[in-house]
Write an enzyme that holds these catalytic residues in place. Structure first.
Site, PDB file in Angstrom:
ATOM      1  N   LYS A   1       4.787  -5.275 -13.053  1.00 27.94           N
ATOM      2  CA  LYS A   1       3.983  -4.213 -13.632  1.00 27.94           C
ATOM      3  C   LYS A   1       4.722  -3.163 -14.575  1.00 27.94           C
ATOM      4  O   LYS A   1       4.043  -2.614 -15.398  1.00 27.94           O
ATOM      5  CB  LYS A   1       3.158  -3.581 -12.356  1.00 27.94           C
ATOM      6  CG  LYS A   1       4.024  -2.857 -11.621  1.00 27.94           C
ATOM      7  CD  LYS A   1       3.278  -2.529 -10.283  1.00 27.94           C
ATOM      8  CE  LYS A   1       4.299  -1.794  -9.331  1.00 27.94           C
ATOM      9  NZ  LYS A   1       3.448  -1.707  -8.004  1.00 27.94           N
TER      10      LYS A   1
ATOM     11  N   ARG B   1      -0.242   5.190   2.141  1.00 28.94           N
ATOM     12  CA  ARG B   1      -0.882   4.935   0.767  1.00 28.94           C
ATOM     13  C   ARG B   1      -1.989   3.689   1.107  1.00 28.94           C
ATOM     14  O   ARG B   1      -2.730   4.008   2.041  1.00 28.94           O
ATOM     15  CB  ARG B   1       0.009   4.388  -0.440  1.00 28.94           C
ATOM     16  CG  ARG B   1      -0.561   4.276  -1.690  1.00 28.94           C
ATOM     17  CD  ARG B   1       0.516   3.775  -2.845  1.00 28.94           C
ATOM     18  NE  ARG B   1       0.733   2.622  -2.931  1.00 28.94           N
ATOM     19  CZ  ARG B   1       1.467   1.812  -3.565  1.00 28.94           C
ATOM     20  NH1 ARG B   1       2.153   2.407  -4.472  1.00 28.94           N
ATOM     21  NH2 ARG B   1       1.893   0.302  -3.590  1.00 28.94           N
TER      22      ARG B   1
HETATM   23  C1  LIG Z   1       4.638  -2.106  -7.108  1.00 24.26           C
HETATM   24  C2  LIG Z   1       4.547  -2.814  -5.972  1.00 24.26           C
HETATM   25  C3  LIG Z   1       5.302  -3.653  -5.533  1.00 24.26           C
HETATM   26  C4  LIG Z   1       6.786  -3.992  -6.139  1.00 24.26           C
HETATM   27  O1  LIG Z   1       7.604  -2.941  -5.935  1.00 24.26           O
HETATM   28  P1  LIG Z   1       9.309  -2.826  -6.356  1.00 24.26           P
HETATM   29  O2  LIG Z   1       9.422  -1.566  -5.509  1.00 24.26           O
HETATM   30  O3  LIG Z   1       8.990  -2.532  -7.695  1.00 24.26           O
HETATM   31  O4  LIG Z   1       9.618  -4.107  -5.678  1.00 24.26           O
HETATM   32  C5  LIG Z   1       5.054  -4.338  -4.293  1.00 24.26           C
HETATM   33  N1  LIG Z   1       3.829  -4.246  -3.851  1.00 24.26           N
HETATM   34  C6  LIG Z   1       3.096  -3.340  -4.101  1.00 24.26           C
HETATM   35  C7  LIG Z   1       1.595  -3.175  -3.312  1.00 24.26           C
HETATM   36  C8  LIG Z   1       3.082  -2.647  -5.271  1.00 24.26           C
HETATM   37  O5  LIG Z   1       2.161  -1.749  -5.659  1.00 24.26           O
END
Ligand SMILES: *Cc1c(COP(=O)(O)O)cnc(C)c1O
Length: 372
Positions: free
Chosen positions: A36, A131
């Site tokens: 993302k 969250r």
């Molecule tokens: C963005 C996201 C991740 C990835 O997180 P990183 O810190 O970039 O590894 C994993 N799980 C969820 C739910 C996320 O929103």
């Protein structure tokens, strides 16, 4: 080449992903590669997939749709809860979504029935970072509800820590998630295939815990892209921290006083910083600013020191004055700087090291001795 620009070295990202996939496989954990921060760049997704990630994780359906259009054929996971207004698109383009609201899961079920598809669900549990997540006491009811919906398959449960409140995914939190998986399986029969423990913040736990319990997947974005763990942002052993660089062009270099003169009021962004008088310095302006990136998230080369930023200018101090206008300075962006740069229409993205990726991936794996 246009400036400013992000340069993404696929060789380095492939290497990082492959290292983490290999290390986690030894602990019985697969990797969901999270794209993302690159807005779902298909080349990045392909590099992750060649490195052995099991599926691609995204937070926005738009990115998944874009990757689908580019022919990325991997399983795709929507990590952020689908919007009720997007359930039809989610069912059409993704295989699996993470969910916390039964009303949305019901919407996904109806959309899946209309489309004649089956949609898989991971239920996210709240473990304290506040969250997304179903409160643990409500999990069994949410599972029961999900199981009776047509065209919905419950794939597993998961949790996310660290992102909002900095709560560490430690042994106690992961044991709690494992115990919840056991409770669900004890109540409904062995139904949970996937127990998705967390994100890059889970790496320290995953690679050091005596027992990883029921956790069999991690969702990794930042650690692959930037080569750092995310609890303290330390470089991860054996990974590249410069797979992504942000370049900006010098548009002014002058010897100037270090301290502003005149009566001081607010700046473009509020309170003026306190500046110590250090006599004259070599000050340069780079054509990049708050509208292009998060200037506080840029790591400069050793001969450059960031002083300040406005919408369109980054003000830096240089070690010496033999830097010419028109030359470029390369920074290592942190996650925040990367995210904003990827999203800015003024910053272009240049991808290198891809070539014919499938062939390259094999050669690279050979060259680093991980494939015979
Ligand atoms: C963005 C996201 C991740 C990835 O997180 P990183 O810190 O970039 O590894 C994993 N799980 C969820 C739910 C996320 O929103």
């Amino acid at each position: 080449m246009t400036s400013p620009r992000l340069e993404i070295d696929l060789k380095k990202l492939y290497h990082n992903a492959h290292k983490l996939v290999t290390r986690l496989a030894a602990r019985g954990i697969s990797v969901t590669g999270v794209t993302k921060a690159t807005l779902g760049l298909p080349q990045v997704a392909q590099a992750f997939l060649h490195a052995g990630v099991r599926r691609i994780g995204e937070s926005r359906v738009e990115n998944i749709e874009a990757m689908r259009r580019c022919g990325v054929a991997a399983p795709m996971v929507l990590l952020r809860s689908p919007m009720l207004s997007q359930v039809t698109r989610v069912v059409a383009s993704t295989d699996l979504s993470f969910n916390t609201e039964v009303e949305i899961i019901r919407g996904l079920s109806e959309a899946a029935v209309r489309a004649g598809r089956t949609h898989e669900i991971v239920l996210m549990v709240e473990l304290g970072d506040l969250r997304e997540g179903i409160m643990p006491a409500d999990l069994v009811d949410a599972v029961r509800y999900t199981l009776q919906l047509p065209n919905i398959k419950l794939k597993g449960i998961g949790a996310n820590l660290s992102c909002r409140s900095g709560v560490s995914p430690d042994c106690a939190k992961m044991a709690e998630l494992s115990a919840l998986a056991d409770t669900v399986d004890a109540t409904f029969g062995p139904i949970l295939d996937l127990v998705s423990g967390g994100n890059s913040a889970n790496l320290r736990w995953a690679l050091s815990a005596a027992d990883t319990g029921r956790i069999n997947d991690l969702r990794l974005g930042e650690s692959i892209l930037l080569g750092r763990e995310t609890l303290h942002r330390e470089p991860i052993d054996g990974l590249y921290t410069d797979g992504v660089t942000l370049l900006a062009e010098v548009i002014e270099v002058k010897s100037k006083p270090s301290k502003p003169w005149g009566e001081i009021a607010q700046t473009a962004f509020g309170k003026p910083p306190h500046v110590k008088d250090r006599g004259h310095i070599v000050q340069a302006l780079l054509a990049i600013g708050e509208q292009d990136t998060d200037p506080s998230g840029l790591l400069p080369p050793t001969w450059v020191r960031i002083l300040s930023a406005t919408s369109d200018h980054l003000i830096v101090e240089l070690d010496n004055d033999n830097v010419r206008v028109g030359s470029e300075v390369a920074f290592q962006p942190n996650y925040s700087a990367l995210l904003r740069a990827m999203t800015s229409p003024f910053v272009s993205t240049v991808i290198s090291g891809g070539g014919e990726l499938p062939v390259y991936a094999i050669e690279h794996a050979r060259s680093i001795g991980e494939l015979t």
